[in-house]
Design an enzyme around this catalytic site. Structure first.
Site, mmCIF file in Angstrom:
data_model
loop_
_atom_site.group_PDB
_atom_site.id
_atom_site.type_symbol
_atom_site.label_atom_id
_atom_site.label_comp_id
_atom_site.label_asym_id
_atom_site.label_seq_id
_atom_site.Cartn_x
_atom_site.Cartn_y
_atom_site.Cartn_z
ATOM 1 N N ASP A 1 48.446 69.121 10.295
ATOM 2 C CA ASP A 1 48.828 69.403 11.685
ATOM 3 C C ASP A 1 47.799 70.277 12.383
ATOM 4 O O ASP A 1 46.885 70.811 11.755
ATOM 5 C CB ASP A 1 50.230 70.055 11.736
ATOM 6 C CG ASP A 1 50.413 71.138 10.668
ATOM 7 O OD1 ASP A 1 49.405 71.629 10.130
ATOM 8 O OD2 ASP A 1 51.563 71.478 10.375
ATOM 9 N N ASN B 1 63.060 77.374 7.631
ATOM 10 C CA ASN B 1 64.073 76.477 8.217
ATOM 11 C C ASN B 1 64.007 75.066 7.626
ATOM 12 O O ASN B 1 64.666 74.151 8.115
ATOM 13 C CB ASN B 1 63.921 76.417 9.747
ATOM 14 C CG ASN B 1 62.598 75.789 10.199
ATOM 15 O OD1 ASN B 1 61.793 75.362 9.388
ATOM 16 N ND2 ASN B 1 62.392 75.750 11.508
ATOM 17 N N HIS C 1 61.287 73.100 7.467
ATOM 18 C CA HIS C 1 60.312 72.150 8.025
ATOM 19 C C HIS C 1 59.197 71.855 7.018
ATOM 20 O O HIS C 1 58.892 72.667 6.142
ATOM 21 C CB HIS C 1 59.751 72.625 9.374
ATOM 22 C CG HIS C 1 58.815 73.788 9.331
ATOM 23 N ND1 HIS C 1 58.663 74.656 10.382
ATOM 24 C CD2 HIS C 1 57.970 74.240 8.381
ATOM 25 C CE1 HIS C 1 57.763 75.569 10.081
ATOM 26 N NE2 HIS C 1 57.332 75.343 8.875
ATOM 27 N N GLU D 1 60.140 69.886 12.434
ATOM 28 C CA GLU D 1 61.206 70.887 12.505
ATOM 29 C C GLU D 1 62.566 70.231 12.239
ATOM 30 O O GLU D 1 62.679 69.002 12.266
ATOM 31 C CB GLU D 1 61.209 71.515 13.909
ATOM 32 C CG GLU D 1 59.912 72.226 14.288
ATOM 33 C CD GLU D 1 59.730 73.579 13.625
ATOM 34 O OE1 GLU D 1 60.354 73.840 12.575
ATOM 35 O OE2 GLU D 1 58.961 74.389 14.169
HETATM 36 P P1 PGA Z 1 53.686 79.777 5.222
HETATM 37 O O1 PGA Z 1 54.122 78.581 6.161
HETATM 38 O O2 PGA Z 1 52.920 79.157 4.083
HETATM 39 O O3 PGA Z 1 52.802 80.649 6.075
HETATM 40 O O4 PGA Z 1 54.921 80.453 4.760
HETATM 41 C C1 PGA Z 1 54.645 77.421 5.604
HETATM 42 C C2 PGA Z 1 55.191 76.528 6.697
HETATM 43 O O5 PGA Z 1 55.633 77.040 7.737
HETATM 44 O O6 PGA Z 1 55.182 75.308 6.505
#
Ligand code: PGA
Length: 245
Positions: free
Chosen positions: A67, A136, A138, A143
């Site tokens: 992304d 959450n 995702h 999301e």
């Molecule tokens: P993080 O993010 O590795 O910084 O915890 C993971 C994500 O949001 O997919």
């Protein structure tokens, strides 16, 4: 789905690096899917070490990132393009021509998303996709509520994701509102998935992902349907798992 519970973040990262290195060694012209965020940082450090001290060769590897923020140019320090070059690519011998990101500055986003999907297809598909997970549930910027069959497209970030990512920006109001992200369906097309999670903030999402019902409310739960998914977590992220692994 294989679930490995490791003692801590370092052990989780080493196990992940072992799996990535195995792919690179067994298929030197393979296709790797990369993720950004805090979670894979130590994995990337370990891959750099393996490149520098064990000759792990990335020269024929093709890469696709999951992304990118809409509106951030590649040279922006918070862009995922910049993140990957700083934290991995500039320290290993990837060939710039084989590196792919969604373009945050694309004029015609829809056409660009189609182009990105085509590039993945032309490369023969992703052999191994590295994934983090949001608290959450995702995966990439898919999301809660994202279609489980979705392809690369623009998504609006939720408030909680923008808050979680604000730590990388000087001012929380600078966190972009939109991102281009591979879809859940795009991710599921990868031949192998490697999902990593560390820390107690991920425990609930990991319990749902490994043991909960499959639901778009927690997009990561779809990995239960993948034929070759490996989940590696540390003790803290494993805290809410109830089955024996
Ligand atoms: P993080 O993010 O590795 O910084 O915890 C993971 C994500 O949001 O997919």
């Amino acid at each position: 789905m294989l679930v490995y519970i490791k003692e801590n973040y370092e052990e989780m990262s080493k196990e992940a690096a072992r799996i990535v290195a195995e792919l690179v060694r067994s298929k030197p012209s393979g296709v790797l899917g990369f993720a950004t965020g805090g979670t894979p940082l130590e994995l990337y450090k370990e891959l750099i070490r393996m490149h520098q001290h064990e000759g792990l060769d990335f020269s024929n590897i093709t890469t696709f990132n999951l992304d990118e923020y809409v509106g951030l140019p590649p040279e922006h320090p918070q862009s995922y393009h910049y993140f990957m070059w700083e934290n991995l690519f500039k320290h290993i011998n990837v060939d710039r021509r084989f590196v792919h990101f969604p373009k945050g500055m694309a004029q015609d986003i829809e056409a660009h998303c189609e182009w990105y999907e085509k590039q993945i297809e032309k490369a023969g598909g992703i052999d191994l996709q590295i994934l983090g997970i949001g608290a959450n549930g995702h995966i990439a910027f898919n999301e809660p509520g994202s279609s489980l069959g979705s392809r690369t497209r623009i998504k609006t970030l939720t408030g909680t994701t923008r808050e979680a990512n604000a730590r990388f920006f000087d001012d929380p109001s600078q966190v972009p509102k939109y991102a281009i992200t591979m879809g859940v369906g795009t991710i599921m097309d990868a031949k192998k998935l490697l999902l990593l999670a560390s820390g107690e903030s991920k425990a609930e999402a990991i319990a749902a992902t490994c043991e909960g019902p499959i639901t778009a409310k927690c997009p990561a739960t779809i990995v239960q349907m993948h034929r070759h998914a490996t989940v590696i977590v540390d003790q803290a992220a494993a805290a809410k798992l109830t089955m024996k692994y």
